[in-house]
Design a protein around this motif. Structure first.
Motif, PDB file in Angstrom:
ATOM      1  N   ASN A  26       0.852  -1.207   0.000  1.00  0.00           N
ATOM      2  CA  ASN A  26       0.000   0.000   0.000  1.00  0.00           C
ATOM      3  C   ASN A  26       0.879   1.245   0.000  1.00  0.00           C
ATOM      4  OD1 ASN A  26      -1.865   2.016   0.304  1.00  0.00           O
ATOM      5  ND2 ASN A  26      -2.730   1.266   2.242  1.00  0.00           N
ATOM      6  N   LYS A  27       1.065   1.836  -1.160  1.00  0.00           N
ATOM      7  CA  LYS A  27       1.940   2.999  -1.306  1.00  0.00           C
ATOM      8  C   LYS A  27       1.414   4.224  -0.560  1.00  0.00           C
ATOM      9  CE  LYS A  27       5.112   1.385  -4.196  1.00  0.00           C
ATOM     10  NZ  LYS A  27       6.568   1.390  -3.899  1.00  0.00           N
ATOM     11  N   ALA A  28       0.131   4.228  -0.216  1.00  0.00           N
ATOM     12  CA  ALA A  28      -0.455   5.384   0.472  1.00  0.00           C
ATOM     13  C   ALA A  28       0.189   5.625   1.828  1.00  0.00           C
ATOM     14  CB  ALA A  28      -1.959   5.191   0.638  1.00  0.00           C
ATOM     15  N   GLU A  29       0.778   4.583   2.412  1.00  0.00           N
ATOM     16  CA  GLU A  29       1.410   4.713   3.737  1.00  0.00           C
ATOM     17  C   GLU A  29       2.907   5.022   3.639  1.00  0.00           C
ATOM     18  OE1 GLU A  29      -0.256   4.887   6.329  1.00  0.00           O
ATOM     19  OE2 GLU A  29      -2.142   3.819   6.020  1.00  0.00           O
ATOM     20  N   HIS A  30       3.388   5.248   2.413  1.00  0.00           N
ATOM     21  CA  HIS A  30       4.811   5.580   2.233  1.00  0.00           C
ATOM     22  C   HIS A  30       5.067   6.985   2.782  1.00  0.00           C
ATOM     23  CE1 HIS A  30       8.708   6.161   0.327  1.00  0.00           C
ATOM     24  NE2 HIS A  30       8.696   4.878  -0.041  1.00  0.00           N
ATOM     25  N   ASN A  31       6.171   7.156   3.494  1.00  0.00           N
ATOM     26  CA  ASN A  31       6.436   8.466   4.117  1.00  0.00           C
ATOM     27  C   ASN A  31       7.087   9.465   3.166  1.00  0.00           C
ATOM     28  OD1 ASN A  31       9.163   7.760   3.978  1.00  0.00           O
ATOM     29  ND2 ASN A  31       9.512   7.879   6.183  1.00  0.00           N
ATOM     30  N   GLY A  32       7.272   9.067   1.914  1.00  0.00           N
ATOM     31  CA  GLY A  32       7.814   9.987   0.923  1.00  0.00           C
ATOM     32  C   GLY A  32       9.323   9.988   0.841  1.00  0.00           C
ATOM     33  N   TYR A  33       9.979   9.273   1.754  1.00  0.00           N
ATOM     34  CA  TYR A  33      11.443   9.278   1.776  1.00  0.00           C
ATOM     35  C   TYR A  33      12.016   7.860   1.783  1.00  0.00           C
ATOM     36  CZ  TYR A  33      11.045  14.242   2.749  1.00  0.00           C
ATOM     37  OH  TYR A  33      10.755  15.579   2.662  1.00  0.00           O
ATOM     38  N   TRP A  34      11.695   7.092   2.822  1.00  0.00           N
ATOM     39  CA  TRP A  34      12.358   5.810   3.006  1.00  0.00           C
ATOM     40  C   TRP A  34      11.451   4.610   2.768  1.00  0.00           C
ATOM     41  CZ3 TRP A  34      17.289   6.466   2.892  1.00  0.00           C
ATOM     42  CH2 TRP A  34      17.862   7.630   3.420  1.00  0.00           C
ATOM     43  N   GLY A  35      10.190   4.708   3.145  1.00  0.00           N
ATOM     44  CA  GLY A  35       9.320   3.554   3.000  1.00  0.00           C
ATOM     45  C   GLY A  35       8.028   3.715   3.779  1.00  0.00           C
ATOM     46  N   ILE A  36       7.434   2.586   4.199  1.00  0.00           N
ATOM     47  CA  ILE A  36       6.160   2.579   4.916  1.00  0.00           C
ATOM     48  C   ILE A  36       6.374   3.049   6.346  1.00  0.00           C
ATOM     49  CG2 ILE A  36       4.155   1.189   5.539  1.00  0.00           C
ATOM     50  CD1 ILE A  36       4.731   1.476   2.497  1.00  0.00           C
ATOM     51  N   ASN A  37       5.534   3.977   6.816  1.00  0.00           N
ATOM     52  CA  ASN A  37       5.712   4.504   8.173  1.00  0.00           C
ATOM     53  C   ASN A  37       5.554   3.396   9.209  1.00  0.00           C
ATOM     54  OD1 ASN A  37       2.975   4.619   9.659  1.00  0.00           O
ATOM     55  ND2 ASN A  37       2.455   5.501   7.657  1.00  0.00           N
ATOM     56  N   ASP A  38       6.166   3.585  10.370  1.00  0.00           N
ATOM     57  CA  ASP A  38       6.258   2.527  11.375  1.00  0.00           C
ATOM     58  C   ASP A  38       4.908   2.007  11.842  1.00  0.00           C
ATOM     59  OD1 ASP A  38       8.960   2.809  11.188  1.00  0.00           O
ATOM     60  OD2 ASP A  38       9.217   3.846  13.112  1.00  0.00           O
ATOM     61  N   SER A  39       3.982   2.899  12.074  1.00  0.00           N
ATOM     62  CA  SER A  39       2.683   2.477  12.595  1.00  0.00           C
ATOM     63  C   SER A  39       2.007   1.502  11.636  1.00  0.00           C
ATOM     64  CB  SER A  39       1.784   3.694  12.834  1.00  0.00           C
ATOM     65  OG  SER A  39       0.528   3.297  13.334  1.00  0.00           O
ATOM     66  N   ALA A  40       1.989   1.837  10.360  1.00  0.00           N
ATOM     67  CA  ALA A  40       1.345   0.977   9.367  1.00  0.00           C
ATOM     68  C   ALA A  40       2.116  -0.324   9.171  1.00  0.00           C
ATOM     69  CB  ALA A  40       1.228   1.727   8.043  1.00  0.00           C
ATOM     70  N   PHE A  41       3.450  -0.229   9.077  1.00  0.00           N
ATOM     71  CA  PHE A  41       4.218  -1.439   8.797  1.00  0.00           C
ATOM     72  C   PHE A  41       4.250  -2.370   9.999  1.00  0.00           C
ATOM     73  CE2 PHE A  41       7.974  -4.005   7.742  1.00  0.00           C
ATOM     74  CZ  PHE A  41       7.624  -4.386   6.459  1.00  0.00           C
ATOM     75  N   PHE A  42       4.260  -1.824  11.218  1.00  0.00           N
ATOM     76  CA  PHE A  42       4.228  -2.677  12.406  1.00  0.00           C
ATOM     77  C   PHE A  42       2.885  -3.400  12.520  1.00  0.00           C
ATOM     78  CE2 PHE A  42       7.649  -0.594  15.306  1.00  0.00           C
ATOM     79  CZ  PHE A  42       8.597  -0.825  14.321  1.00  0.00           C
ATOM     80  N   ARG A  43       1.812  -2.738  12.138  1.00  0.00           N
ATOM     81  CA  ARG A  43       0.504  -3.390  12.150  1.00  0.00           C
ATOM     82  C   ARG A  43       0.511  -4.583  11.188  1.00  0.00           C
ATOM     83  NH1 ARG A  43      -2.167   0.821  11.020  1.00  0.00           N
ATOM     84  NH2 ARG A  43      -2.356   0.512   8.755  1.00  0.00           N
ATOM     85  N   PHE A  44       1.092  -4.375  10.019  1.00  0.00           N
ATOM     86  CA  PHE A  44       1.240  -5.454   9.048  1.00  0.00           C
ATOM     87  C   PHE A  44       2.154  -6.550   9.592  1.00  0.00           C
ATOM     88  CE2 PHE A  44       4.221  -6.968   5.713  1.00  0.00           C
ATOM     89  CZ  PHE A  44       3.349  -7.739   4.951  1.00  0.00           C
ATOM     90  N   THR A  45       3.248  -6.156  10.228  1.00  0.00           N
ATOM     91  CA  THR A  45       4.229  -7.115  10.735  1.00  0.00           C
ATOM     92  C   THR A  45       3.628  -8.034  11.788  1.00  0.00           C
ATOM     93  OG1 THR A  45       6.067  -5.599  10.285  1.00  0.00           O
ATOM     94  CG2 THR A  45       6.466  -7.358  11.874  1.00  0.00           C
ATOM     95  N   VAL A  46       2.916  -7.463  12.753  1.00  0.00           N
ATOM     96  CA  VAL A  46       2.364  -8.297  13.821  1.00  0.00           C
ATOM     97  C   VAL A  46       1.325  -9.262  13.267  1.00  0.00           C
ATOM     98  CG1 VAL A  46       0.469  -6.763  14.562  1.00  0.00           C
ATOM     99  CG2 VAL A  46       1.635  -8.224  16.247  1.00  0.00           C
ATOM    100  N   GLU A  47       0.618  -8.875  12.229  1.00  0.00           N
ATOM    101  CA  GLU A  47      -0.328  -9.789  11.577  1.00  0.00           C
ATOM    102  C   GLU A  47       0.405 -10.957  10.932  1.00  0.00           C
ATOM    103  OE1 GLU A  47      -2.342  -7.297   8.825  1.00  0.00           O
ATOM    104  OE2 GLU A  47      -3.596  -6.294  10.333  1.00  0.00           O
ATOM    105  N   GLN A  48       1.546 -10.658  10.298  1.00  0.00           N
ATOM    106  CA  GLN A  48       2.327 -11.704   9.638  1.00  0.00           C
ATOM    107  C   GLN A  48       3.007 -12.620  10.645  1.00  0.00           C
ATOM    108  OE1 GLN A  48       2.134 -12.085   6.209  1.00  0.00           O
ATOM    109  NE2 GLN A  48       0.614 -10.479   6.590  1.00  0.00           N
ATOM    110  N   VAL A  49       3.501 -12.045  11.740  1.00  0.00           N
ATOM    111  CA  VAL A  49       4.174 -12.851  12.767  1.00  0.00           C
ATOM    112  C   VAL A  49       3.213 -13.892  13.335  1.00  0.00           C
ATOM    113  CG1 VAL A  49       5.239 -12.789  15.058  1.00  0.00           C
ATOM    114  CG2 VAL A  49       5.866 -11.075  13.354  1.00  0.00           C
ATOM    115  N   ALA A  50       1.959 -13.511  13.486  1.00  0.00           N
ATOM    116  CA  ALA A  50       0.963 -14.436  14.031  1.00  0.00           C
ATOM    117  C   ALA A  50       0.782 -15.658  13.136  1.00  0.00           C
ATOM    118  CB  ALA A  50      -0.367 -13.708  14.213  1.00  0.00           C
ATOM    119  N   LYS A  51       1.141 -15.528  11.860  1.00  0.00           N
ATOM    120  CA  LYS A  51       0.998 -16.636  10.906  1.00  0.00           C
ATOM    121  C   LYS A  51       2.255 -17.502  10.832  1.00  0.00           C
ATOM    122  CE  LYS A  51      -1.929 -13.670   8.001  1.00  0.00           C
ATOM    123  NZ  LYS A  51      -2.055 -12.994   6.673  1.00  0.00           N
TER     124      LYS A  51
END
Length: 623
Positions: free
Chosen positions: A383-408
């Motif tokens: 989801n490019k909408a959560e890109h911070n314009g410089y480095w990548g996906i902002n922490d809040s959005a990417f951590f939400r995605f990460t914890v969902e993946q870790v559960a799997k």
């Protein structure tokens, strides 16, 4: 006519030397917080040594120009003169641009430009759009210098025109000039002048000031294969070295506990940002609570100054001292057996989550080398909408995605999470900018945002079955050298947070001894009950012996290392095998014999392991 030509050459040479001097003054002034304070004698020594290196670079610029001018003299074809003047201007304008780029980028790289650095600057292109505003002063200086050089060159080269061709034999008059330029380039010493020669002229702590961008760039392009430390190091018998600085480790026999591990590597988070009572502390209520129930190392250090340095140190237990990391070194084919690989041998799944692009900064290659099977990046988030314009996906959005993946993920797992929002220019989503206090440092709001993102990660993780059987490790890749408001000096600038949290609070304790990123590998082997041999220069913080309380970091490439103990900072010039500087933390001199022995033993062992491809070997013996 000959006098006019000689006058023009002298004036152009003097102009170039003056330009190099101005660029050095700008560089030192802009980056003075990264270097030891210098007295008048030391400053004079630095400038004198710098002029020697400048003469070499100026000669490299003038030599091809002089060759073109010689052709012009024997042909009287003005196109050769025009080509020579164009080449001279282009070379000087490029030199100005690269030198001022180095001046601004030094806070990120901690070294002058090199071929290897191109990879990392390419991955930083988005952040360069902040440069015109953040470095407006440097842009203005570049404009002034370019205009000034243009007009002065036009004045000094006006006498170079000839009306008739010179006889070829008269060009022999230029032989002394060519000889002069050759001596400037090479020097009088048996070995050619190079960035490694700095300590022959002045204190190696000022290497990046003494050298210049042209020289370091060309040196990196044409240096011969091998490391920058010269011949193999041999200070002590091998058994003395292995006892002084153990690398092969085997922990006491204890029950194996296959805890899951989630390792958070926090981008550019200096210890001061989390240190209670520090005026530079950010607002981090969640991390404060977590640390109050954790195993906390209050005297932990980074082993490098860039992300790739820190991630190598954390994951492999081996600092990156020759180059940015092992993949950028002459030893990229060496075998390694890093922490993820050891966990994988034990039946763990190995994962690395990073909200930036695929293989950003070469991290996918590096982590896969170390045993990571699953590298999850911005592309997986989708989801490019959560890109911070410089480095990548902002922490809040990417951590939400990460914890969902870790559960799997199947258990047990070893998962590393590397965030981006605390990287310069510290951009956070607009809706949070009025939520968090600005604090006393440039990065404070972004650190508070990271704190909130971690809180949301943990709130979600607590709902999962894997949570209570997990060790959560927190550290940083490096201190925040890009934050000019952060106050620290010496080894203090390398201080980072390091703590381990277990949900039942059973690990709660404080470790005050000197530790570092290298300690994470053996500490996790200790906590999970691994009793087989493994390799790491770190030491488990649960069994920290007085003689193991030291850390090493690169102070200046290519060969100035900083060894830190509880009472001493020892700067060691590896290339010339000598102490460059010693600082006593309490102000009172102490015996440095043991620290020097540790430094030399480490250098000899490290050099031996890389040269002989023994990094993964737990039964190595010297040749």
């Amino acid at each position: 006519m000959k006098k006019k030509l000689l006058y023009s050459f002298v004036m152009v040479f003097t102009l170039c030397m003056g330009l190099m001097l101005m660029l050095r003054i700008i560089f030192w002034t802009f980056n003075r917080r990264f270097f030891p304070a210098a007295n008048l004698k030391e400053k004079m020594s630095v400038f004198m040594a710098g002029s020697r290196f400048d003469a070499s670079s100026v000669a490299l610029i003038l030599l091809p120009c002089l060759l073109l001018y010689t052709i012009y003299l024997v042909t009287a074809n003005k196109r050769w003169l025009q080509l020579m003047l164009l080449l001279l201007k282009v070379l000087l304008f490029v030199l100005i641009s690269l030198s001022l780029f180095d001046t601004g980028y030094y806070a990120f790289s901690f070294q002058r430009s090199s071929i290897e650095m191109l990879q990392f600057t390419a991955d930083s292109l988005r952040v360069f759009k902040t440069a015109p505003l953040a470095y407006a002063g440097l842009f203005a200086m570049a404009l002034v210098l370019v205009v000034g050089v243009h007009f002065l060159l036009r004045r000094f080269t006006a006498r170079l025109k000839v009306s008739t061709a010179f006889p070829v034999k008269h060009t022999l008059l230029f032989l002394p000039v060519f000889l002069f330029l050759f001596i400037c380039i090479r020097g009088w010493n048996a070995r050619p002048l190079s960035p490694l020669s700095v300590s022959l002229y002045t204190n190696a702590n000022y290497s990046s000031i003494v050298t210049n961008t042209l020289q370091t760039f060309l040196y990196s392009a044409f240096k011969s294969p091998g490391n920058n430390w010269g011949n193999p190091k041999q200070f002590y018998p091998f058994d003395t070295v292995t006892k002084t600085v153990p690398f092969v480790q085997q922990l006491p026999a204890i029950e194996e506990k296959k805890y899951n591990v989630v390792l958070f590597i926090m981008e550019s988070v200096s210890r001061a940002y989390l240190e209670k009572g520090d005026p530079q502390k950010a607002s981090t209520p969640f991390l404060d609570t977590l640390m109050s129930n954790s195993l906390v190392c209050t005297n932990a250090y980074a082993n490098g100054s860039m992300s790739v340095n820190g991630i190598q140190a954390v994951l492999s237990g081996i600092p990156a001292l020759y180059d940015y990391n092992i993949d950028n070194s002459p030893y990229y084919l060496n075998f390694t057996r890093a922490m993820p690989a050891v966990f994988k041998e034990r039946g763990y799944g190995t994962y690395f989550y990073y909200g930036a692009g695929k293989d950003h900064f070469g991290l996918e290659k590096l982590t896969r080398r170390f045993g990571v099977d699953h590298y999850i990046s911005e592309e997986a988030y989708g989801n490019k909408a959560e890109h911070n314009g410089y480095w990548g996906i902002n922490d809040s959005a990417f951590f939400r995605f990460t914890v969902e993946q870790v559960a799997k993920q199947p258990q047990p797992f070893f998962t590393t999470v590397f965030n981006i929002s605390t990287h310069y220019p510290y951009v956070i989503p607009e809706k949070y900018r009025s939520v968090f206090p600005k604090g006393n440092t440039a990065a404070a709001q972004s650190v508070s945002f990271l704190d909130r993102a971690l809180q949301l990660f943990f709130e979600e993780a607590k709902k999962s079955s894997w949570y209570n059987n997990t060790l959560f490790v927190f550290t940083a890749d490096h201190w925040n050298k890009e934050d000019p408001t952060l106050k620290a000096d010496g080894s203090g600038i390398y201080q980072i947070p390091l703590f381990i949290y277990k949900p039942d609070g059973s690990l709660k304790q404080t470790i005050t001894g000197v530790t570092d990123q290298l300690s994470i590998f053996p500490t996790l082997m200790h906590l999970t009950g691994y009793t087989h041999k493994f390799n790491s220069f770190g030491s488990s913080v649960l069994n920290l012996q007085p003689e193991r309380q030291w850390t090493v970091a690169v102070k200046q490439w290519p060969g100035l290392l900083l060894f830190t103990t509880t009472d001493t900072e020892l700067y060691f010039d590896v290339t010339n095998d000598k102490i460059s500087r010693v600082k006593f933390n309490a102000g009172t001199p102490v015996d440095t014999t043991a620290t020097l022995k540790t430094a030399r033993s480490f250098i000899q062992y490290y050099d031996y392991l890389f040269r002989n491809n023994k990094l993964a070997d737990t039964n190595h013996l010297p040749h």
